[in-house]
Enzyme design. Sequence first.
Site, PDB file in Angstrom:
ATOM      1  N   ASP A 148     -10.810   3.507   4.664  1.00 54.00           N
ATOM      2  CA  ASP A 148     -11.221   2.099   4.577  1.00 54.00           C
ATOM      3  C   ASP A 148     -12.744   1.968   4.502  1.00 54.00           C
ATOM      4  O   ASP A 148     -13.253   0.895   4.180  1.00 54.00           O
ATOM      5  CB  ASP A 148     -10.738   1.340   5.825  1.00 54.00           C
ATOM      6  CG  ASP A 148      -9.417   0.624   5.597  1.00 54.00           C
ATOM      7  OD1 ASP A 148      -9.237   0.062   4.509  1.00 54.00           O
ATOM      8  OD2 ASP A 148      -8.583   0.630   6.519  1.00 54.00           O
ATOM      9  N   GLN A 158      -4.325  -0.995   9.924  1.00 53.00           N
ATOM     10  CA  GLN A 158      -4.314  -2.326   9.301  1.00 53.00           C
ATOM     11  C   GLN A 158      -4.929  -3.356  10.247  1.00 53.00           C
ATOM     12  O   GLN A 158      -4.581  -3.437  11.423  1.00 53.00           O
ATOM     13  CB  GLN A 158      -2.861  -2.715   8.937  1.00 53.00           C
ATOM     14  CG  GLN A 158      -2.737  -4.015   8.158  1.00 53.00           C
ATOM     15  CD  GLN A 158      -3.413  -3.992   6.790  1.00 53.00           C
ATOM     16  OE1 GLN A 158      -3.516  -2.951   6.137  1.00 53.00           O
ATOM     17  NE2 GLN A 158      -3.897  -5.140   6.341  1.00 53.00           N
ATOM     18  N   LYS A 217       0.850  -1.207   0.000  1.00 52.26           N
ATOM     19  CA  LYS A 217       0.000   0.000   0.000  1.00 52.26           C
ATOM     20  C   LYS A 217       0.880   1.250   0.000  1.00 52.26           C
ATOM     21  O   LYS A 217       0.626   2.200  -0.749  1.00 52.26           O
ATOM     22  CB  LYS A 217      -0.916   0.006   1.244  1.00 52.26           C
ATOM     23  CG  LYS A 217      -2.043  -1.027   1.174  1.00 52.26           C
ATOM     24  CD  LYS A 217      -2.802  -1.123   2.496  1.00 52.26           C
ATOM     25  CE  LYS A 217      -3.862  -2.219   2.427  1.00 52.26           C
ATOM     26  NZ  LYS A 217      -4.619  -2.398   3.665  1.00 52.26           N
TER      27      LYS A 217
HETATM   28  N1  GUN Z   1      -7.015  -6.243   6.501  1.00 52.80           N
HETATM   29  C1  GUN Z   1      -7.461  -6.963   5.441  1.00 52.80           C
HETATM   30  N2  GUN Z   1      -8.040  -6.160   4.522  1.00 52.80           N
HETATM   31  C2  GUN Z   1      -7.969  -4.902   5.005  1.00 52.80           C
HETATM   32  C3  GUN Z   1      -8.402  -3.641   4.511  1.00 52.80           C
HETATM   33  O1  GUN Z   1      -8.989  -3.499   3.427  1.00 52.80           O
HETATM   34  N3  GUN Z   1      -8.136  -2.571   5.315  1.00 52.80           N
HETATM   35  C4  GUN Z   1      -7.496  -2.693   6.521  1.00 52.80           C
HETATM   36  N4  GUN Z   1      -7.301  -1.584   7.239  1.00 52.80           N
HETATM   37  N5  GUN Z   1      -7.099  -3.858   7.019  1.00 52.80           N
HETATM   38  C5  GUN Z   1      -7.332  -4.957   6.258  1.00 52.80           C
END
Ligand code: GUN
Length: 295
Positions: free
Chosen positions: A120, A97, A53
């Site tokens: 998110d 995350q 990311k």
């Molecule tokens: N863990 C797995 N997928 C995601 C996501 O799309 N966002 C976040 N913050 N954590 C995750």
Amino acid sequence: MSDIINGKLLAQDIRNNLKEEIKKLYNKFKKKPGLAVIQIGEIPASTVYVKAKTKKAIEVGIEVFDHKLNNLDSEEDLIKLILKLNKDENVNGILVQLPLPKNFNENKILETIDPKKDVDGFHPYNVGILSTSQISDKDLLIPCTPQGCLLMLKNLGLNIVGKKAVIIGRSNIVGKPMASLLLRESCTVTIAHSKTELLPEICKEADILIAAVGKPEFVKGDWIKKNSIVIDVGINRIEKKDGDSIKTEIVGDVCFEEAKKVASFVTPVPGGVGPMTIACLLKNTTTAFKSYHCQ
Ligand code: GUN
């Protein structure tokens, strides 16, 4: 034989467009969109995702503020950090995350994030807005993985109104927001999960099948309707025998080799949903920047 949906290529397209847009926004506001990425602990898969990311965000011109907390930091430390980032005008997006360590209250953490910076789309305010569709699409912060799945679907150029969509998986990250999105597209939506009775039969009725259960190659070819669209959200690392040695491999939630003999379109793993999730995070960060500066 199916057409393989190239998520990697579509995600690259989205990132190229974002890069151009961010350049123009920079010329106008002399500011870059800012994304704070918070990781607690060292779950190996999370470390891989956070690195990917961060790399892609920087490539399109987003400024990334990395925050690593360790397992000794408390929930209070994390809340304090989020409250500080909420006030920081260089930060347009805040991503925590997931999953969090067991002793952290996930709902409390997600509710601390300013909904306008919730790239998110997990804050209850944004979840509510998505399911009630109160504001125009351009301001919505939609969860990244289901948003990416929908963009891939729409990119096929097919009419999906009235089509039967089955989602396997009821998570807040994928299954539930995916259902909201497909309902907005006037699909007829079923959310199934690992405890659903007669799951193969239910899947077999789906014109659009979205697999998000987190079980390697769980969906078999004979669960899939002929000429359907199959979107595989799973990213599972498994060990496979290779002659005398054992190698690790990434597979989805769908048995890809079987699915491609039945469906019209199928997404591969890797190279399907994964890159689209990241592209949509960058898109949401740019949306949050524009909502802040362009109102
Ligand atoms: N863990 C797995 N997928 C995601 C996501 O799309 N966002 C976040 N913050 N954590 C995750």
